[in-house]
Design a protein around this motif. Sequence first.
Motif, PDB file in Angstrom:
ATOM      1  N   ALA A 178      -8.935   4.143  -0.590  1.00  0.00           N
ATOM      2  CA  ALA A 178      -8.002   3.017  -0.740  1.00  0.00           C
ATOM      3  C   ALA A 178      -8.666   1.718  -0.294  1.00  0.00           C
ATOM      4  CB  ALA A 178      -6.738   3.275   0.071  1.00  0.00           C
ATOM      5  N   SER A 179      -9.435   1.809   0.773  1.00  0.00           N
ATOM      6  CA  SER A 179     -10.102   0.612   1.256  1.00  0.00           C
ATOM      7  C   SER A 179     -11.172   0.143   0.252  1.00  0.00           C
ATOM      8  CB  SER A 179     -10.623   0.904   2.665  1.00  0.00           C
ATOM      9  OG  SER A 179     -11.835   0.305   2.899  1.00  0.00           O
ATOM     10  N   LEU A 180     -11.917   1.078  -0.342  1.00  0.00           N
ATOM     11  CA  LEU A 180     -12.915   0.707  -1.362  1.00  0.00           C
ATOM     12  C   LEU A 180     -12.254   0.066  -2.580  1.00  0.00           C
ATOM     13  CD1 LEU A 180     -15.137   3.927  -1.232  1.00  0.00           C
ATOM     14  CD2 LEU A 180     -15.902   1.614  -0.651  1.00  0.00           C
ATOM     15  N   LEU A 181     -11.064   0.565  -2.939  1.00  0.00           N
ATOM     16  CA  LEU A 181     -10.359   0.059  -4.127  1.00  0.00           C
ATOM     17  C   LEU A 181      -9.521  -1.177  -3.814  1.00  0.00           C
ATOM     18  CD1 LEU A 181      -9.049   3.450  -5.602  1.00  0.00           C
ATOM     19  CD2 LEU A 181     -10.625   1.889  -6.760  1.00  0.00           C
ATOM     20  N   ARG A 182      -9.488  -1.581  -2.539  1.00  0.00           N
ATOM     21  CA  ARG A 182      -8.566  -2.626  -2.093  1.00  0.00           C
ATOM     22  C   ARG A 182      -7.152  -2.297  -2.575  1.00  0.00           C
ATOM     23  NH1 ARG A 182     -12.571  -4.146   0.228  1.00  0.00           N
ATOM     24  NH2 ARG A 182     -13.735  -6.089   0.030  1.00  0.00           N
ATOM     25  N   ALA A 183      -6.776  -1.047  -2.382  1.00  0.00           N
ATOM     26  CA  ALA A 183      -5.512  -0.546  -2.928  1.00  0.00           C
ATOM     27  C   ALA A 183      -4.315  -1.182  -2.227  1.00  0.00           C
ATOM     28  CB  ALA A 183      -5.448   0.967  -2.768  1.00  0.00           C
ATOM     29  N   GLU A 184      -3.197  -1.161  -2.937  1.00  0.00           N
ATOM     30  CA  GLU A 184      -1.970  -1.698  -2.361  1.00  0.00           C
ATOM     31  C   GLU A 184      -1.415  -0.746  -1.300  1.00  0.00           C
ATOM     32  OE1 GLU A 184       1.178  -2.295  -5.227  1.00  0.00           O
ATOM     33  OE2 GLU A 184       1.894  -3.931  -3.957  1.00  0.00           O
ATOM     34  N   ALA A 185      -1.513   0.565  -1.547  1.00  0.00           N
ATOM     35  CA  ALA A 185      -0.938   1.533  -0.613  1.00  0.00           C
ATOM     36  C   ALA A 185      -1.585   2.898  -0.788  1.00  0.00           C
ATOM     37  CB  ALA A 185       0.567   1.659  -0.853  1.00  0.00           C
ATOM     38  N   VAL A 186      -1.569   3.678   0.291  1.00  0.00           N
ATOM     39  CA  VAL A 186      -1.940   5.093   0.238  1.00  0.00           C
ATOM     40  C   VAL A 186      -0.674   5.884   0.511  1.00  0.00           C
ATOM     41  CG1 VAL A 186      -3.481   6.887   1.094  1.00  0.00           C
ATOM     42  CG2 VAL A 186      -3.998   4.492   1.539  1.00  0.00           C
ATOM     43  N   ALA A 209      -6.097   0.175   8.537  1.00  0.00           N
ATOM     44  CA  ALA A 209      -5.921  -0.849   9.569  1.00  0.00           C
ATOM     45  C   ALA A 209      -6.870  -2.016   9.280  1.00  0.00           C
ATOM     46  CB  ALA A 209      -6.183  -0.257  10.954  1.00  0.00           C
ATOM     47  N   GLY A 210      -8.077  -1.709   8.841  1.00  0.00           N
ATOM     48  CA  GLY A 210      -9.057  -2.736   8.494  1.00  0.00           C
ATOM     49  C   GLY A 210      -8.608  -3.566   7.305  1.00  0.00           C
ATOM     50  N   LEU A 211      -8.092  -2.886   6.274  1.00  0.00           N
ATOM     51  CA  LEU A 211      -7.589  -3.581   5.086  1.00  0.00           C
ATOM     52  C   LEU A 211      -6.494  -4.555   5.449  1.00  0.00           C
ATOM     53  CD1 LEU A 211      -6.817  -1.236   2.028  1.00  0.00           C
ATOM     54  CD2 LEU A 211      -8.317  -3.226   2.105  1.00  0.00           C
ATOM     55  N   ARG A 212      -5.596  -4.055   6.271  1.00  0.00           N
ATOM     56  CA  ARG A 212      -4.437  -4.820   6.693  1.00  0.00           C
ATOM     57  C   ARG A 212      -4.882  -6.080   7.451  1.00  0.00           C
ATOM     58  NH1 ARG A 212       0.929  -3.918   5.263  1.00  0.00           N
ATOM     59  NH2 ARG A 212       2.220  -4.886   6.838  1.00  0.00           N
ATOM     60  N   ARG A 213      -5.868  -5.882   8.334  1.00  0.00           N
ATOM     61  CA  ARG A 213      -6.364  -7.030   9.095  1.00  0.00           C
ATOM     62  C   ARG A 213      -6.994  -8.048   8.166  1.00  0.00           C
ATOM     63  NH1 ARG A 213      -8.418  -3.245  13.052  1.00  0.00           N
ATOM     64  NH2 ARG A 213      -6.743  -3.041  14.547  1.00  0.00           N
ATOM     65  N   ARG A 214      -7.807  -7.522   7.205  1.00  0.00           N
ATOM     66  CA  ARG A 214      -8.471  -8.444   6.275  1.00  0.00           C
ATOM     67  C   ARG A 214      -7.452  -9.245   5.488  1.00  0.00           C
ATOM     68  NH1 ARG A 214     -12.392  -4.477   5.084  1.00  0.00           N
ATOM     69  NH2 ARG A 214     -11.527  -3.995   3.058  1.00  0.00           N
ATOM     70  N   ALA A 215      -6.313  -8.582   5.148  1.00  0.00           N
ATOM     71  CA  ALA A 215      -5.288  -9.263   4.361  1.00  0.00           C
ATOM     72  C   ALA A 215      -4.448 -10.191   5.236  1.00  0.00           C
ATOM     73  CB  ALA A 215      -4.401  -8.229   3.674  1.00  0.00           C
ATOM     74  N   GLY A 216      -4.700 -10.189   6.532  1.00  0.00           N
ATOM     75  CA  GLY A 216      -4.021 -11.107   7.430  1.00  0.00           C
ATOM     76  C   GLY A 216      -2.584 -10.726   7.746  1.00  0.00           C
ATOM     77  N   TRP A 259      -4.448  -1.059  -7.198  1.00  0.00           N
ATOM     78  CA  TRP A 259      -4.494   0.407  -7.192  1.00  0.00           C
ATOM     79  C   TRP A 259      -3.507   0.996  -6.194  1.00  0.00           C
ATOM     80  CZ3 TRP A 259      -7.539   3.871 -10.007  1.00  0.00           C
ATOM     81  CH2 TRP A 259      -8.507   3.291 -10.829  1.00  0.00           C
ATOM     82  N   GLN A 260      -3.021   2.167  -6.568  1.00  0.00           N
ATOM     83  CA  GLN A 260      -2.283   3.038  -5.665  1.00  0.00           C
ATOM     84  C   GLN A 260      -3.170   4.245  -5.406  1.00  0.00           C
ATOM     85  OE1 GLN A 260       0.941   2.473  -4.589  1.00  0.00           O
ATOM     86  NE2 GLN A 260       0.867   0.516  -5.702  1.00  0.00           N
ATOM     87  N   VAL A 261      -3.104   4.801  -4.196  1.00  0.00           N
ATOM     88  CA  VAL A 261      -3.799   6.064  -3.937  1.00  0.00           C
ATOM     89  C   VAL A 261      -2.767   7.091  -3.473  1.00  0.00           C
ATOM     90  CG1 VAL A 261      -5.549   7.244  -2.542  1.00  0.00           C
ATOM     91  CG2 VAL A 261      -5.975   4.909  -3.344  1.00  0.00           C
ATOM     92  N   PRO A 305       3.048   4.670 -10.732  1.00  0.00           N
ATOM     93  CA  PRO A 305       2.521   3.384 -11.198  1.00  0.00           C
ATOM     94  C   PRO A 305       0.997   3.458 -11.351  1.00  0.00           C
ATOM     95  CG  PRO A 305       3.313   3.218  -8.921  1.00  0.00           C
ATOM     96  CD  PRO A 305       3.655   4.587  -9.401  1.00  0.00           C
ATOM     97  N   ARG A 306       0.443   2.710 -12.273  1.00  0.00           N
ATOM     98  CA  ARG A 306      -1.008   2.665 -12.485  1.00  0.00           C
ATOM     99  C   ARG A 306      -1.511   1.263 -12.128  1.00  0.00           C
ATOM    100  NH1 ARG A 306      -1.813   6.464 -16.743  1.00  0.00           N
ATOM    101  NH2 ARG A 306      -0.340   8.129 -16.352  1.00  0.00           N
ATOM    102  N   PRO A 307      -2.778   1.087 -11.864  1.00  0.00           N
ATOM    103  CA  PRO A 307      -3.781   2.137 -11.767  1.00  0.00           C
ATOM    104  C   PRO A 307      -3.580   3.032 -10.526  1.00  0.00           C
ATOM    105  CG  PRO A 307      -4.732   0.016 -11.127  1.00  0.00           C
ATOM    106  CD  PRO A 307      -3.349  -0.263 -11.615  1.00  0.00           C
ATOM    107  N   LEU A 308      -3.866   4.316 -10.735  1.00  0.00           N
ATOM    108  CA  LEU A 308      -3.639   5.314  -9.697  1.00  0.00           C
ATOM    109  C   LEU A 308      -4.886   6.172  -9.532  1.00  0.00           C
ATOM    110  CD1 LEU A 308      -1.533   7.048  -7.923  1.00  0.00           C
ATOM    111  CD2 LEU A 308      -1.346   8.475  -9.979  1.00  0.00           C
ATOM    112  N   ALA A 309      -5.273   6.397  -8.281  1.00  0.00           N
ATOM    113  CA  ALA A 309      -6.307   7.389  -7.965  1.00  0.00           C
ATOM    114  C   ALA A 309      -5.665   8.456  -7.095  1.00  0.00           C
ATOM    115  CB  ALA A 309      -7.472   6.739  -7.224  1.00  0.00           C
ATOM    116  N   VAL A 310      -6.049   9.709  -7.301  1.00  0.00           N
ATOM    117  CA  VAL A 310      -5.435  10.825  -6.581  1.00  0.00           C
ATOM    118  C   VAL A 310      -6.514  11.579  -5.811  1.00  0.00           C
ATOM    119  CG1 VAL A 310      -4.114  12.972  -6.825  1.00  0.00           C
ATOM    120  CG2 VAL A 310      -3.669  11.055  -8.378  1.00  0.00           C
ATOM    121  N   VAL A 311      -6.246  11.821  -4.529  1.00  0.00           N
ATOM    122  CA  VAL A 311      -7.161  12.640  -3.722  1.00  0.00           C
ATOM    123  C   VAL A 311      -6.499  13.978  -3.470  1.00  0.00           C
ATOM    124  CG1 VAL A 311      -8.282  12.850  -1.455  1.00  0.00           C
ATOM    125  CG2 VAL A 311      -8.247  10.637  -2.633  1.00  0.00           C
TER     126      VAL A 311
END
Length: 297
Positions: A217-225, A276-283, A5-7, A32-38
């Motif tokens: 973005a964190s819930l979706l494990r998105a690639e980027a916000v 920051a949390g997502l990034r840490r989880r992804a190492g 996902w992209q946000v 690009p999809r999948p895309l969520a928009v806030v």
Amino acid sequence: MQPKWQVYKFGGSSLGTSGRLPRVLELIAAAPRPLAVVVSALGDTTDWLLLAARSAAEGEIAQARAELARVRELALGRARPVLTTHGLRAFRTDLDAVLLPVERVLSGIELTRECSPRSLDAILHAGERISVALVSRALRERDVPGLAVDARDFVVTDDNFGSAAVEPALTAAKFAVAAKDWTGTVPIVTGFIARTRDGHTTTLGRNGSDYTATFLASLLRAEAVTVWTDVLGVMTADPNLVREASPVDRLSYDEALELAYFGTRMFHSRTIIPPAGLRRRAGHPQHHAAAGTRHAH
Ligand code: ASP
Ligand code: MG
């Protein structure tokens, strides 16, 4: 493997300034999809809602209604160039559904001459719902499957009205259910607003839509916000005050956290925590994060 996902997040000036909404719709259509928009509220809508609440508390109900009329006029003004006659009629119905309950809350405030933080959130939340109705309708008229999503359906917070804190576990559980309907759509999600466990509307604090975008973005494990905005990025100084201000190429999460902590208007104070949390989880290493804003216009 499924693409990630992209946000995208669009703020008040991208949506509310005359002539910019068509460009936003093009950006979403081409993304690009999948895309969520806030999205956040159009232009100064939230400030006008705040003024409406204050006026009602002072017994100035005519003034309160006038502020609400400004909110409605701005929304219709932005809607007219992007919706068909049929779409515009439907959007007027959306506006009534959002604003009539707000009018009732204002009348209650006028009677009691008191606006509790809870009543204030019941008023302030309206702006983001208007944006979602408008953007999702305009996208569907362009054959983009925009899905109107009210974040209150999955974002659960404490009852600290006006600056509520997200309850991560409850939110994740509700999100798992809500997001089942998102497949094949472009969800258009209200920033800034949420609900307590027992169903009262809350807000996340001024500029809270950025925070909605990052924890979504964190819930979706998105690639980027991507926070689309009207400046070139995170600047070395406020460009309104310092002429030589220039965009910074990169900013670490720690630096961004610090900026948020010291109260730059750039970030809602909690915005940087979920990525920051997502990034840490992804190492990934901490210090090579993109600044994360892009110029929309
Ligand atoms: N509309 C809200 C505000 O004006 C939230 C946001 O813009 O992010 O604070
Ligand atoms: Mg804003």
